[in-house]
Enzyme design. Structure first.
Site, short mmCIF file in Angstrom:
data_model
loop_
_atom_site.label_atom_id
_atom_site.label_comp_id
_atom_site.label_asym_id
_atom_site.label_seq_id
_atom_site.Cartn_x
_atom_site.Cartn_y
_atom_site.Cartn_z
N LYS A 79 0.60 -1.39 0.18
CA LYS A 79 0.03 0.24 -0.35
C LYS A 79 1.06 1.16 -0.25
O LYS A 79 2.03 1.02 0.74
CB LYS A 79 -0.31 -0.23 0.93
N SER A 159 -9.83 2.64 3.11
CA SER A 159 -9.02 3.59 1.92
C SER A 159 -7.83 2.11 1.05
O SER A 159 -7.28 2.42 0.29
CB SER A 159 -8.52 4.20 2.13
N SER A 183 -10.17 -0.14 7.09
CA SER A 183 -9.72 0.47 5.87
C SER A 183 -9.11 -1.00 5.22
O SER A 183 -8.49 -1.20 3.69
CB SER A 183 -8.25 1.12 6.06
#
Length: 494
Positions: A79, A159, A183
């Site tokens: 990420k 997210s 998330s």
């Protein structure tokens, strides 16, 4: 040879050990898949093909000498919130334009120590603020799932949407992610993958771009419960560089996966039965409870009375911490700089141009609730509510409950650019209704695919555990995974 990208991490480890294929071949298969699929899915914002090839080569040497680490030769995506030395790290924000850190986050360092191979950096909501991965400076991530009979693009959740989409679409074997209010678990549920948010303090936050420091926690997204356990074993551990890191041994999480649930008590919180909850979510929840009972667990109704205050309290605490954390982005030392007539003007112009709409909204909310006249009325009260939420869970766990089962999301994936969501931020925030309590209390939570809605889209269930008892979550999640028994792979269209 089987399509190597379709192997789970556990299967790939066995294949590498048996010399059925090499780490270089495995990595090459993923790089080819990324080249073909990423233009349609937008899951990666940077692909590190040369670095991946070199890392795979080093893994093959270690495998040849019998010195393999836990994840030796396993290709993973990272990420864009995790600092990776010399590699694009921008939290999917324009304000960190061109930033390549001179350091490596502790979590990624742990993965490289154990032999994992970095394929690249994954797209996400800007600064991890969002529930649909539509706030990224690099554009929205596309969910590899589509509703039956439809070609409409759906969100992968947020997210960590890039992480979830890449794992579901076979563009990496597993991915790092972060969870501040859901998330990891929400995008996992919307993409038919497994995502675990560990107990606060289990994984180091050092070198991870901060959103809300008292809530943020790193964790993995993977294709199976066993894969998530393997990744979490590597990612976890004490780090003296993070003052919130807990100094305790890391269990072999994968060893707990097949432990079963016989003798466990599973709590069912009545407050999670919301008005207007879709019938298919209610039905799935009930099925999950029946599966756990069939394997020897006892189900018990419980109450978490302060649940209804969790979302409003979260959307005070998280933006308050974000407004403080994001004050450092000013155009002076790194990232974007927009020139102005003086330094104050430069700050204002840089922040106006560098932050997206949702990030600006949360900074303004956070600055407001921390301002002199409102600090006690909002922030202090939200922290008191947080204490009450934590106490609710403590009472339940002290009363003999081993884990709690809830839905993971209030619905399946919705459309990109959904007007209802776009025009009403509160509707978007409600996607976190089942997940934020876990962050407010610092507890571990796992989302596991458990069924599909009427349009063939994946739905997940969430298990919430006692602090630092992720092993029980892995064992219970495995029971659900086996019982659901469905095929949670998307039909390839990209």
């Amino acid at each position: 040879m089987t399509d190597l990208t379709k192997l789970t991490i556990a299967e790939a480890r066995k294949g590498l050990a048996a010399k059925d294929f090499t780490a270089a071949e495995l990595t090459g298969a993923y790089l080819t898949a990324i080249e073909a699929g990423n233009p349609a899915l937008n899951a990666y914002v940077a692909v590190t093909a040369d670095q991946a090839t070199e890392m795979a080569k080093a893994s093959d040497e270690k495998l040849g000498k019998g010195e393999a680490g836990l994840l030796e030769g396993i290709p993973v995506g990272i990420k864009d919130l995790f600092g990776t030395k010399g590699v694009h790290t921008q939290a999917a924000s324009h304000i960190l334009n061109g930033f390549k850190p001179e350091y490596e986050s502790t979590v990624t360092s742990n993965l490289w120590r154990d032999g994992a191979v970095m394929l690249g950096k994954l797209n996400m909501d800007e600064f991890a603020m969002g529930s649909s991965n539509e706030t990224s400076y690099y554009g929205p991530v596309i969910n590899p799932f589509r509703a039956d009979g439809s070609n409409a693009n759906l969100v992968p959740g947020g997210s960590s949407g890039g992480s979830a989409s890449a794992v579901a679409a076979w563009l990496c074997a597993g991915a790092t992610a972060t969870d501040t209010g859901g998330s990891i678990r929400q995008p996992a549920a919307l993409t038919g993958t497994v995502g675990i948010k560990p107990t606060y303090g289990r994984c180091s936050r050092w070198g991870v771009v901060a959103f809300a420091s008292s809530l943020d926690q790193a964790g993995p997204i993977a294709r199976s419960v066993e894969d998530a356990a393997l990744m979490m074993t590597s990612m976890s551990g004490f780090d003296p560089k993070d003052s919130t890191s807990v100094d305790m041994p890391v269990p072999d999480f994968a060893a707990a996966v097949e432990r079963g649930v016989k003798g466990l008590t599973i709590g069912v919180p009545r407050e999670y039965r919301m008005d207007g909850m879709p019938a298919e979510i209610e039905k799935l929840w009930q099925e999950g409870l029946e599966w756990l009972k069939a394997e020897g667990a006892t189900v018990q109704d419980i109450s978490l009375p302060h649940t209804k205050y969790a979302l409003p309290a979260y959307y005070i605490v998280a933006p308050a911490e974000a407004s403080s954390n994001l004050a450092r982005y000013d155009g002076v030392k790194y990232g974007l700089r927009v020139s102005g007539k003086d330094i104050t003007d430069m700050y204002e112009l840089t922040r106006a141009a560098g932050f997206g709409r949702e990030v600006k909204r949360r900074i303004m909310i956070g600055t407001y609730v921390l301002s002199a006249g409102y600090y006690d009325a909002y922030y202090v009260r939200a922290q008191k509510v947080r204490t009450l939420i934590k106490r609710d869970f403590e009472d339940v766990f002290n009363g003999g409950v081993d884990a709690i089962l809830t839905p993971a999301t209030p619905s399946a994936a919705f459309g990109i650019g959904d007007e209802d969501m776009a025009n009403d931020p509160v509707k978007m925030y409600l996607n976190d209704i089942f997940t934020v309590t876990v962050n407010m209390a610092g507890l571990p939570g796992i989302a596991v695919p458990a069924g599909k809605d009427s349009k063939g889209l994946p739905l997940g269930l969430q298990l919430i555990g006692k602090p630092f008892d992720e092993e029980t979550l892995f064992a219970a999640a495995r029971v659900i995974e086996k019982s659901a028994g469905g095929d949670f792979a998307p039909r390839r269209w990209w």
